[in-house]
Each structure stands twice: as structure tokens, then as C-alpha cells.
Design an enzyme around this catalytic site. Structure first.
Site, PDB file in Angstrom:
ATOM      1  N   GLY A  48       0.851  -1.178   0.000  1.00 18.06           N
ATOM      2  CA  GLY A  48       0.000   0.000   0.000  1.00 18.06           C
ATOM      3  C   GLY A  48       0.882   1.222   0.000  1.00 18.06           C
ATOM      4  CD  GLN A  53       3.477   5.957   2.718  1.00 19.79           C
ATOM      5  OE1 GLN A  53       2.562   5.346   2.199  1.00 19.79           O
ATOM      6  NE2 GLN A  53       4.488   5.344   3.310  1.00 19.79           N
ATOM      7  CB  CYS A 101       5.283   2.351   7.402  1.00 20.21           C
ATOM      8  SG  CYS A 101       4.756   3.886   6.611  1.00 20.21           S
ATOM      9  CG  LEU A 102       6.626   1.380   1.338  1.00 24.28           C
ATOM     10  CD1 LEU A 102       6.154   1.691  -0.079  1.00 24.28           C
ATOM     11  CD2 LEU A 102       7.646   0.253   1.328  1.00 24.28           C
ATOM     12  CG  HIS A 143      -0.559   1.406   7.343  1.00 30.29           C
ATOM     13  ND1 HIS A 143       0.419   0.891   8.164  1.00 30.29           N
ATOM     14  CD2 HIS A 143       0.081   2.281   6.519  1.00 30.29           C
ATOM     15  CE1 HIS A 143       1.587   1.449   7.854  1.00 30.29           C
ATOM     16  NE2 HIS A 143       1.408   2.291   6.852  1.00 30.29           N
ATOM     17  CD  GLU A 144      -1.088   2.591   2.810  1.00 28.05           C
ATOM     18  OE1 GLU A 144      -0.649   3.757   2.748  1.00 28.05           O
ATOM     19  OE2 GLU A 144      -0.349   1.603   2.986  1.00 28.05           O
ATOM     20  CG  HIS A 147       0.322   6.956   5.517  1.00 25.51           C
ATOM     21  ND1 HIS A 147       1.417   7.427   6.214  1.00 25.51           N
ATOM     22  CD2 HIS A 147       0.586   5.651   5.271  1.00 25.51           C
ATOM     23  CE1 HIS A 147       2.289   6.441   6.375  1.00 25.51           C
ATOM     24  NE2 HIS A 147       1.809   5.344   5.817  1.00 25.51           N
TER      25      HIS A 147
HETATM   26 NI    NI Z   1       2.708   3.492   5.732  1.00 26.25          NI
END
Ligand code: NI
Length: 176
Positions: A48, A53, A101-102, A143-144, A147
Site C-alpha cells: 500500500g 508518502q 511502512c515504506l 494504515h493508508e 496517512h
Molecule cells: Ni505506511
């Protein structure tokens, strides 16, 4: 051709700024952004990614569970592009699960999430979609969605003892 975007890392204000609603019809550059987000996510073995991000303060994210070296047990589903999303209902039932998480590379944390959610969003054509998500896709969606509000998974953890480096996580948790 999609372009790989630079990913904002924890500490960057881009990750803490609430995202703006996206107008329709989608401007061309936003269509290109979505293609770039998917390419960037795949390159980094993510499941995701959210626009903040990649330094774009827009209410867009991608949910794309797929087995990869970071998530070997993920079930493969076609990528969902969620624009202007809203979570309408959350199951009272919560579940603990490991997330990465990236924007927080190298770490995994145990995070409580609602097991089931009902969400509304627009797809890339502007169509309104109402859909239920359960288990891992529901976890990714939450999660997304966080963000877009400037929230990261660390903020959702109840106990920082559930934080691990990926190598330790793989040795102790993923491989039993
Ligand atoms: Ni993330």
C-alpha cells in the site's frame, strides 16, 4: 511511463500534514501521480502507499496486497485506488497484527486494527464505491487512511515492546 517517486521518511512534515480532497475530473498530473505511486510501491515491495508518502498532500492511496519479500504471506488482490476515502463503519472486533511502512524502513510493529470496515471512496474515474474490507486488506486500508490524516502506525501502537527490526521480526515472528 511511470516514474519512481522519492518516499518521505519519518520525521518529514509531509507525513504529518492532513491531505486535501481531490477534485474530479481527475487532473492529468493526478492520474500520472497514481501510476507513479503504484510503481513506487511495487519497487519497494509495499502492499500500500498513500500520496503524502510521495510528498503529495492529496487524499489518495493504493491498497494492493500481494506476496513479496516483505509480505510473503499476503493474498494477491488487484490494486485498489481509493480517492477521498471515508471509513463509514468499524467492527468492534479488533485484531493485533504486524505492520511495516515504506516511510519507516526496517521496522515492524504490532498494531491493533478493526478486523472489518465498511469504506466509501472514489475510484480513478470518480465513481463512488462502497466496499467492505476484512483482515489484511482492512488493515492496509486503515494504515493508508491514517496517512491521509498525518498518522503513522507507531501512533497506533499500544506497547512499544511490539516494535522490531525486520530481521528480528523475520527470525522470531514470521518464521515462528
Ligand atoms: Ni505506511
Amino acid at each position: 511511463m511511470p516514474v519512481l517517486r522519492r518516499i518521505a521518511l519519518l520525521g518529514n512534515p509531509a507525513l504529518r500534514t492532513p491531505a486535501q480532497a481531490v477534485p474530479f475530473p481527475l487532473p492529468d498530473e493526478v492520474g500520472a501521480l497514481i501510476d507513479d505511486m503504484i510503481a513506487t510501491m511495487r519497487e519497494a515491495d509495499g502492499v500500500g502507499i498513500a500520496a503524502p508518502q510521495v510528498y503529495q498532500s492529496l487524499a489518495i492511496f493504493v491498497v494492493a496486497p500481494r506476496p513479496n519479500p516483505r509480505y510473503p504471506d499476503a493474498v494477491e488482490e488487484p490494486p485498489i485506488v481509493a480517492i477521498n476515502p471515508e471509513i463509514l463503519e468499524r467492527s468492534p472486533e479488533m485484531e493485533m497484527g504486524w505492520e511495516g511502512c515504506l516511510s519507516i524502513p526496517g521496522l515492524r510493529g504490532e498494531v491493533p486494527r478493526h478486523r472489518r470496515i465498511l469504506a466509501r471512496y472514489q475510484d480513478a474515474d470518480g465513481a463512488h464505491v462502497v466496499r467492505e474490507f476484512v483482515d489484511f486488506p482492512a488493515r492496509i486500508f486503515q494504515h493508508e487512511d491514517d496517512h491521509l490524516r498525518g498518522v503513522v502506525f507507531l501512533d497506533r501502537m499500544e506497547n512499544l515492546r511490539g516494535l522490531a527490526f525486520e530481521g528480528e521480526y523475520a527470525r522470531r515472528v514470521a518464521n515462528g
